[in-house]
Design a protein around this motif. Sequence first.
Motif, short mmCIF file in Angstrom:
data_model
loop_
_atom_site.label_atom_id
_atom_site.label_comp_id
_atom_site.label_asym_id
_atom_site.label_seq_id
_atom_site.Cartn_x
_atom_site.Cartn_y
_atom_site.Cartn_z
N PHE A 47 17.43 43.13 -19.61
CA PHE A 47 16.04 42.96 -20.02
C PHE A 47 15.84 42.41 -21.29
O PHE A 47 15.15 41.69 -21.70
CB PHE A 47 15.35 44.49 -19.94
CG PHE A 47 14.88 44.66 -18.55
CD1 PHE A 47 14.09 43.84 -17.93
CD2 PHE A 47 15.00 45.97 -18.32
CE1 PHE A 47 13.38 44.37 -16.83
CE2 PHE A 47 14.78 46.44 -16.70
CZ PHE A 47 13.70 45.54 -16.14
N GLU A 51 13.70 39.23 -22.12
CA GLU A 51 12.79 39.24 -23.04
C GLU A 51 12.77 38.32 -24.21
O GLU A 51 11.69 37.78 -24.41
CB GLU A 51 12.55 40.64 -23.47
CG GLU A 51 11.43 40.79 -24.50
CD GLU A 51 11.04 42.24 -24.90
OE1 GLU A 51 9.99 42.75 -25.26
OE2 GLU A 51 12.17 42.88 -25.16
N ARG A 123 5.91 41.05 -19.02
CA ARG A 123 6.62 41.78 -19.91
C ARG A 123 8.12 40.98 -20.33
O ARG A 123 8.49 40.74 -21.32
CB ARG A 123 6.71 43.10 -19.88
CG ARG A 123 5.77 44.31 -19.88
CD ARG A 123 6.10 45.48 -19.47
NE ARG A 123 7.28 45.93 -20.68
CZ ARG A 123 8.02 47.05 -20.06
NH1 ARG A 123 7.70 47.65 -19.14
NH2 ARG A 123 8.93 47.53 -21.01
N TYR A 124 8.43 40.36 -19.15
CA TYR A 124 9.84 39.71 -19.18
C TYR A 124 9.84 38.24 -18.47
O TYR A 124 9.80 38.09 -17.28
CB TYR A 124 10.95 40.60 -18.46
CG TYR A 124 10.91 41.65 -19.21
CD1 TYR A 124 11.61 42.07 -20.07
CD2 TYR A 124 10.15 42.91 -18.42
CE1 TYR A 124 11.77 43.40 -20.69
CE2 TYR A 124 10.32 44.39 -19.04
CZ TYR A 124 11.19 44.48 -20.21
OH TYR A 124 11.20 45.55 -20.78
N SER A 181 4.85 32.47 -16.67
CA SER A 181 5.71 32.18 -17.55
C SER A 181 6.30 30.86 -17.91
O SER A 181 6.91 30.64 -18.75
CB SER A 181 6.91 33.24 -16.90
OG SER A 181 7.68 32.53 -15.58
N THR A 190 3.94 33.48 -26.01
CA THR A 190 4.40 34.62 -25.16
C THR A 190 3.07 35.35 -24.79
O THR A 190 2.15 35.45 -25.48
CB THR A 190 5.14 35.60 -25.95
OG1 THR A 190 4.49 35.95 -27.32
CG2 THR A 190 6.41 35.05 -26.39
#
Length: 247
Positions: A47, A51, A123-124, A181, A190
């Motif tokens: 993760f 990230e 989030r990722y 993304s 981001t």
Amino acid sequence: MSPTPQQRRAARHRLGTGQGDAPPARRGPSGGRKKPITVDAIITAAFGIVEAEGYEALTMRRVATALETGPSSLYAHVVNKEDLDELLIGRLCAGIELPEPDPERWREQIVGVCAQLRDQYLRYPGISRAAFAAASSNLDTLRVGEGMLAILLAGGIEPQAAAWAIDSLALYVNAYTLELSVADTRLGRTGGDDWVVSREELLRRFAALPDSFPQSKRYAAELTAGTLHDRFDFTLGLMIDGLPRPR
């Protein structure tokens, strides 16, 4: 004899968790000075990479480097990259709160679950790629599907339609978050919830179209209205409202 990685994977799925594997002692000069390799440590490192660098940067070798070990150490716990992908999605799904199905609020509830999935994936960067073309056996992931099915059935949706709706909704959430993304990566931002270019620029481009695009020129304001999440909610509404229910 120690269990094989495949046996460890099967055990995790039965337990619905990546915890509980006994960490072996490290070998080599570092001895016990480093933290032991566990499934949880592998997931956390993965993760961190996604990230910071995006999903495309995630490889078993990259995770091994982050943990200051060799790839072979990871394969004692994770079968392969596909197994790691399933663990990552399972960890995100474990954070989804599933409501008690309510026939009066089922529509709101299913939208809420989809929104939670969306926010977890965002989030990722690019993590939803790990969920494409995958038939998960991870209990944390299957728990979300079970909860969504229960909500749709409580709303009176026919079982076959409810079953296919889960796939359709999950596919849309995956595609939506992946597109965001990709846009964020291109723009070096981001967590964006905006157009790839500004609305003002889009309106300028529509206005500059030749007269052979009369509808696009006339309805430019409508074509560029709303945030990306507004469109997310709108699309979910179309999908949900189109589900067949008993007459």
